[in-house]
Design a protein around this motif. Structure first.
Motif, PDB file in Angstrom:
ATOM      1  N   GLY A 131       0.782  -1.223   0.000  1.00 26.29           N
ATOM      2  CA  GLY A 131       0.000   0.000   0.000  1.00 26.29           C
ATOM      3  C   GLY A 131       0.816   1.278   0.000  1.00 26.29           C
ATOM      4  O   GLY A 131       0.303   2.335   0.364  1.00 26.29           O
ATOM      5  N   ASP A 132       2.080   1.202  -0.407  1.00 28.18           N
ATOM      6  CA  ASP A 132       2.919   2.407  -0.420  1.00 28.18           C
ATOM      7  C   ASP A 132       2.395   3.408  -1.435  1.00 28.18           C
ATOM      8  O   ASP A 132       2.113   3.056  -2.585  1.00 28.18           O
ATOM      9  N   THR A 133       2.251   4.653  -1.022  1.00 27.82           N
ATOM     10  CA  THR A 133       1.741   5.709  -1.901  1.00 27.82           C
ATOM     11  C   THR A 133       2.732   6.858  -2.081  1.00 27.82           C
ATOM     12  O   THR A 133       2.390   7.870  -2.693  1.00 27.82           O
ATOM     13  N   ASP A 134       3.926   6.730  -1.534  1.00 28.47           N
ATOM     14  CA  ASP A 134       4.919   7.799  -1.677  1.00 28.47           C
ATOM     15  C   ASP A 134       5.228   8.041  -3.149  1.00 28.47           C
ATOM     16  O   ASP A 134       5.448   7.096  -3.913  1.00 28.47           O
ATOM     17  N   ARG A 135       5.257   9.307  -3.537  1.00 27.29           N
ATOM     18  CA  ARG A 135       5.597   9.649  -4.914  1.00 27.29           C
ATOM     19  C   ARG A 135       6.769  10.619  -4.957  1.00 27.29           C
ATOM     20  O   ARG A 135       6.954  11.351  -5.929  1.00 27.29           O
ATOM     21  N   ASP A 136       7.544  10.650  -3.888  1.00 32.76           N
ATOM     22  CA  ASP A 136       8.716  11.520  -3.839  1.00 32.76           C
ATOM     23  C   ASP A 136       9.976  10.663  -3.771  1.00 32.76           C
ATOM     24  O   ASP A 136       9.952   9.483  -4.118  1.00 32.76           O
ATOM     25  N   PHE A 137      11.050  11.264  -3.294  1.00 35.19           N
ATOM     26  CA  PHE A 137      12.320  10.535  -3.256  1.00 35.19           C
ATOM     27  C   PHE A 137      12.262   9.294  -2.369  1.00 35.19           C
ATOM     28  O   PHE A 137      13.010   8.336  -2.575  1.00 35.19           O
ATOM     29  N   ASN A 138      11.360   9.298  -1.375  1.00 29.43           N
ATOM     30  CA  ASN A 138      11.212   8.127  -0.511  1.00 29.43           C
ATOM     31  C   ASN A 138      10.832   6.881  -1.298  1.00 29.43           C
ATOM     32  O   ASN A 138      11.142   5.762  -0.894  1.00 29.43           O
ATOM     33  N   CYS A 139      10.155   7.096  -2.411  1.00 27.39           N
ATOM     34  CA  CYS A 139       9.783   5.963  -3.269  1.00 27.39           C
ATOM     35  C   CYS A 139      11.018   5.187  -3.692  1.00 27.39           C
ATOM     36  O   CYS A 139      11.025   3.958  -3.711  1.00 27.39           O
ATOM     37  N   TYR A 140      12.091   5.919  -3.997  1.00 25.15           N
ATOM     38  CA  TYR A 140      13.329   5.282  -4.449  1.00 25.15           C
ATOM     39  C   TYR A 140      14.113   4.663  -3.293  1.00 25.15           C
ATOM     40  O   TYR A 140      14.633   3.551  -3.412  1.00 25.15           O
ATOM     41  N   THR A 141      14.209   5.404  -2.191  1.00 22.49           N
ATOM     42  CA  THR A 141      14.998   4.891  -1.075  1.00 22.49           C
ATOM     43  C   THR A 141      14.386   3.613  -0.509  1.00 22.49           C
ATOM     44  O   THR A 141      15.106   2.682  -0.135  1.00 22.49           O
ATOM     45  N   LYS A 142      13.068   3.560  -0.446  1.00 17.75           N
ATOM     46  CA  LYS A 142      12.398   2.359   0.056  1.00 17.75           C
ATOM     47  C   LYS A 142      12.695   1.162  -0.837  1.00 17.75           C
ATOM     48  O   LYS A 142      13.000   0.065  -0.356  1.00 17.75           O
ATOM     49  N   ARG A 143      12.604   1.368  -2.127  1.00 14.35           N
ATOM     50  CA  ARG A 143      12.814   0.255  -3.056  1.00 14.35           C
ATOM     51  C   ARG A 143      14.277  -0.146  -3.143  1.00 14.35           C
ATOM     52  O   ARG A 143      14.585  -1.335  -3.285  1.00 14.35           O
ATOM     53  N   ALA A 144      15.172   0.818  -3.042  1.00 16.06           N
ATOM     54  CA  ALA A 144      16.598   0.497  -3.053  1.00 16.06           C
ATOM     55  C   ALA A 144      16.972  -0.313  -1.816  1.00 16.06           C
ATOM     56  O   ALA A 144      17.716  -1.302  -1.898  1.00 16.06           O
ATOM     57  N   THR A 145      16.446   0.096  -0.663  1.00 18.55           N
ATOM     58  CA  THR A 145      16.734  -0.615   0.576  1.00 18.55           C
ATOM     59  C   THR A 145      16.168  -2.025   0.540  1.00 18.55           C
ATOM     60  O   THR A 145      16.845  -2.997   0.903  1.00 18.55           O
ATOM     61  N   LEU A 146      14.924  -2.145   0.088  1.00 19.22           N
ATOM     62  CA  LEU A 146      14.303  -3.466   0.033  1.00 19.22           C
ATOM     63  C   LEU A 146      14.986  -4.358  -0.993  1.00 19.22           C
ATOM     64  O   LEU A 146      15.084  -5.576  -0.798  1.00 19.22           O
ATOM     65  N   SER A 147      15.474  -3.771  -2.076  1.00 17.48           N
ATOM     66  CA  SER A 147      16.206  -4.554  -3.084  1.00 17.48           C
ATOM     67  C   SER A 147      17.424  -5.218  -2.458  1.00 17.48           C
ATOM     68  O   SER A 147      17.726  -6.388  -2.735  1.00 17.48           O
ATOM     69  N   ALA A 148      18.134  -4.466  -1.602  1.00 16.09           N
ATOM     70  CA  ALA A 148      19.309  -5.017  -0.929  1.00 16.09           C
ATOM     71  C   ALA A 148      18.909  -6.132   0.041  1.00 16.09           C
ATOM     72  O   ALA A 148      19.575  -7.174   0.111  1.00 16.09           O
ATOM     73  N   VAL A 149      17.828  -5.907   0.780  1.00 19.19           N
ATOM     74  CA  VAL A 149      17.356  -6.925   1.728  1.00 19.19           C
ATOM     75  C   VAL A 149      16.926  -8.179   0.981  1.00 19.19           C
ATOM     76  O   VAL A 149      17.300  -9.302   1.337  1.00 19.19           O
ATOM     77  N   TYR A 150      16.145  -7.997  -0.066  1.00 17.93           N
ATOM     78  CA  TYR A 150      15.624  -9.147  -0.822  1.00 17.93           C
ATOM     79  C   TYR A 150      16.744  -9.945  -1.477  1.00 17.93           C
ATOM     80  O   TYR A 150      16.806 -11.175  -1.355  1.00 17.93           O
ATOM     81  N   SER A 151      17.643  -9.259  -2.182  1.00 14.71           N
ATOM     82  CA  SER A 151      18.703  -9.970  -2.906  1.00 14.71           C
ATOM     83  C   SER A 151      19.640 -10.703  -1.954  1.00 14.71           C
ATOM     84  O   SER A 151      20.047 -11.844  -2.227  1.00 14.71           O
ATOM     85  N   SER A 152      19.989 -10.092  -0.824  1.00 13.06           N
ATOM     86  CA  SER A 152      20.875 -10.768   0.133  1.00 13.06           C
ATOM     87  C   SER A 152      20.183 -11.968   0.764  1.00 13.06           C
ATOM     88  O   SER A 152      20.818 -13.005   1.013  1.00 13.06           O
ATOM     89  N   THR A 153      18.886 -11.858   0.995  1.00 14.39           N
ATOM     90  CA  THR A 153      18.141 -12.981   1.584  1.00 14.39           C
ATOM     91  C   THR A 153      18.039 -14.144   0.601  1.00 14.39           C
ATOM     92  O   THR A 153      18.150 -15.310   0.993  1.00 14.39           O
ATOM     93  N   VAL A 154      17.852 -13.831  -0.666  1.00 14.05           N
ATOM     94  CA  VAL A 154      17.801 -14.888  -1.685  1.00 14.05           C
ATOM     95  C   VAL A 154      19.131 -15.638  -1.743  1.00 14.05           C
ATOM     96  O   VAL A 154      19.170 -16.872  -1.799  1.00 14.05           O
TER      97      VAL A 154
END
Length: 227
Positions: A131-154
């Motif tokens: 349900g994320d609705t951010d349309r500012d720079f937070n949109c990128y930081t959230k996805r960049a952070t989660l990308s690191a978490v997801y890829s390392s967990t995989v």
């Protein structure tokens, strides 16, 4: 109709990936096994098994989305919802060897950009489902952070031989805890007189960044000019 044929080809390819990887050999074998004209198969997967590996990853994203919609998350803490989404995405794939082979494929320099787009796409899908609705720079930081978490967990999951992948889920919890600790530190810095002003100034500038309305080639990025 074409989606059905593409699905048949992908299913057939999974019978060969463990032995031949996401390779031309796998693509040809899948085409033969599925009884599909090679010209049609190439039209659906222009780069052969590389595009099949991409389709396999996106199939996992779709399965994750469907499973998350069936789970009641109303009473869960947000951090637990994030962990659930990552875990659901990993568990959406039954063929660990296909993931391992895909990880190897997208680690190659010529396909690294494809791999990065897929990871970003998965992170974006997770945040959207949350349900994320951010349309500012937070949109990128959230996805960049989660990308690191997801890829390392995989990567951890690929080498995990613990019962029911218990070690992987503990690893995931630690990574999310690291992220939460970092966010708390940022909040403390913002509250300080000097650094708080620096943060405010930076965030004002970065606030001009907007996610694109139409993402081209799976690439994030956009800038809204001041009016």
């Amino acid at each position: 109709m074409s989606e059905d044929i593409a699905g048949r080809l992908l299913d057939a390819a999974l019978n060969h990936v463990a032995f031949d990887g996401w390779s031309e050999t796998t693509f040809r074998a899948a085409t033969s096994d599925a009884g599909v004209d090679p010209v049609v198969a190439r039209g659906l997967y222009p780069r052969g098994a590389v595009d099949m590996a991409i389709a396999f990853h996106r199939r996992g994203d779709e399965a994750m989305s469907q499973r998350l919609k069936e789970i009641d998350q109303s009473e869960m803490r947000f951090r637990d919802r994030v962990a659930l989404a990552v875990r659901t995405r990993i568990e959406a794939v039954d063929d660990r060897e296909a993931v391992r082979r895909g990880t190897t494929l997208f680690a190659l320099p010529m396909y690294a950009a494809d791999g990065a787009k897929l990871i970003w796409g998965t992170s974006d899908r997770i945040w959207t489902e949350l349900g994320d609705t951010d349309r500012d720079f937070n949109c990128y930081t959230k996805r960049a952070t989660l990308s690191a978490v997801y890829s390392s967990t995989v990567l951890y999951w690929l080498g995990d031989d613990s019962l029911d992948n218990h070690a992987t889920w503990e690893f995931l919890d630690r990574r999310i805890e690291d992220v939460m600790r970092f966010e708390k530190t940022k909040a403390k810095v913002r509250s300080t007189p000097v650094l708080g002003k620096v943060f405010a100034s930076s965030e004002k500038m970065l606030g001009k960044v907007r996610p694109p309305r139409n993402i081209r080639n799976g690439l994030p990025g956009g800038w809204t000019a001041p009016r």
